[in-house]
Scaffold this active site. Structure first.
Site, PDB file in Angstrom:
ATOM      1  CE1 TYR A 273       0.397   1.889   4.218  1.00  0.00           C
ATOM      2  CE2 TYR A 273       0.730  -0.458   4.574  1.00  0.00           C
ATOM      3  CZ  TYR A 273       0.857   0.860   5.003  1.00  0.00           C
ATOM      4  OH  TYR A 273       1.440   1.127   6.213  1.00  0.00           O
ATOM      5  CB  CYS A 274       1.854   3.821  -1.676  1.00  0.00           C
ATOM      6  SG  CYS A 274       1.000   3.684  -3.261  1.00  0.00           S
ATOM      7  CB  THR A 275      -0.054   8.413  -0.698  1.00  0.00           C
ATOM      8  OG1 THR A 275       1.060   8.485   0.180  1.00  0.00           O
ATOM      9  CG2 THR A 275      -1.015   9.561  -0.407  1.00  0.00           C
TER      10      THR A 275
ATOM     11  N   GLY B  42      -1.738   4.830  -4.520  1.00  0.00           N
ATOM     12  CA  GLY B  42      -1.673   3.622  -5.340  1.00  0.00           C
ATOM     13  C   GLY B  42      -0.547   3.581  -6.348  1.00  0.00           C
TER      14      GLY B  42
ATOM     15  CB  ILE C 168      -3.592   5.659   2.586  1.00  0.00           C
ATOM     16  CG1 ILE C 168      -2.450   4.665   2.810  1.00  0.00           C
ATOM     17  CG2 ILE C 168      -4.139   6.140   3.923  1.00  0.00           C
ATOM     18  CD1 ILE C 168      -1.167   5.320   3.304  1.00  0.00           C
TER      19      ILE C 168
END
Length: 322
Positions: free
Chosen positions: A177-179, A181, A206
């Site tokens: 996961y990241c901010t 995508g 997120i």
């Protein structure tokens, strides 16, 4: 309820752009003419941006993106706002839409399986699952998913080197996961290339998870790359996980040190920030170049600007700097 007339858009799209530098100029001009501000990267491999504007202007901008067949699949994460999230518009050409040192990978060919927020939430609770945060230190220190594995990296381009330390996880399901995508597209593709077989990614990152799964089990705040700096994600079981760089008390208030030669980006609570006049230490407080502290800890970068008309064969000679 306060009326919010502005919108903040977060998006990316991996798509081949044959004329990327020329398209950058077209794109920049559209933003200027429609009062869009923000930071946008145009690359041979696609688009990546965060922009803000009045709702009617951002609607025009999204229609502009979707009208191009190359970018018709672009998904926008939209936040309401009472003002612009940026002071200027910057549209840059760069070799990659996120600096990864993984230019050989094309997420349109192979990448991790996309999980919608509710799917991600349910899979996090399964056995033999590793939740992998692919963001940088200052991002995951401010907030991260419960029980997530975080990597000691200062930039995403350091990710490939850190993967060498994860060989023992190859038999598990890896949920990246990241901010928003974008980093996961290449991070999960690289994991697959390195022999990981069961790799997933949080679709929309997120930000989308906060909207569709109420941010459950995301601890702390999410770092964002605009004037807001940090946003709330979890409306179910929120916590504060970051601590003040000075006094070590819980604080999710991200600032830059007022000493520009330091400029460290860390959480500093209001009390310490006031005492140190925005600096991260007594030494930085006494630095002769220390910037005036206005209570925010955010300092607008000086821009040398550039001419969006450069290279265009237009009748006008008007130079526009932004």
């Amino acid at each position: 309820m306060e009326k919010k007339d502005y919108q903040i858009l977060l998006y990316y799209c991996y798509a081949k752009i044959e004329d990327a530098e020329e398209y950058r100029e077209q794109h920049h001009l559209f933003c200027i003419e429609n009062n869009i501000r923000g930071r946008i990267i145009i690359s041979d491999e696609g688009l990546n941006g965060t922009v803000s504007g009045l709702k009617e202007d951002t609607e025009k901008y999204m229609a502009y993106i979707h009208s191009d067949p190359r970018f018709a699949k672009t998904e926008f994460k939209i936040d309401a706002s009472d003002k612009h999230a940026f002071n200027k518009i910057h549209v840059r050409y760069k070799p990659e839409i996120v600096h990864s040192s993984l230019r050989h990978l094309d997420p349109n060919v192979r990448t991790g399986k996309h999980l919608e927020p509710e799917e991600f939430r349910k899979m996090m609770a399964q056995e033999d699952v590793v939740i992998l945060d692919v963001r940088s230190n200052y991002e995951h220190e401010l907030g991260h998913f419960k029980n997530a594995l975080t990597l000691d990296i200062d930039n995403f381009r350091d990710f490939p080197e850190k993967v060498k330390e994860l060989d023992h996880l190859k038999g598990k399901k890896v949920l990246t996961y990241c901010t928003g995508g974008i980093k996961c597209e290449k991070a999960s593709a690289y994991l697959l290339e390195q022999g990981f077989e069961d790799v997933y990614q949080l679709h929309g990152g997120i930000i989308k998870y906060g909207k569709e799964a109420q941010g459950a089990d995301f601890e702390g705040k999410c770092y964002v790359f605009d004037n807001r700096i940090a946003v709330d994600v979890n409306s179910v079981n929120p916590t504060v996980v970051s601590r003040c760089h000075v006094c070590n008390e819980p604080s999710d208030r991200m600032v830059n040190c007022a000493n520009p030669t330091c400029n460290i980006h860390v959480p500093i609570c209001e009390s310490c920030a006031e005492e140190l006049e925005g600096a991260c230490s007594p030494e930085c407080k006494e630095h002769p170049e220390k910037r005036p502290y206005d209570g925010t800890g955010y300092y607008q970068k000086e821009s040398n600007g550039y001419n969006p008309y450069k290279g265009w064969k237009r009748e006008t000679t008007k130079a526009v700097n932004s």
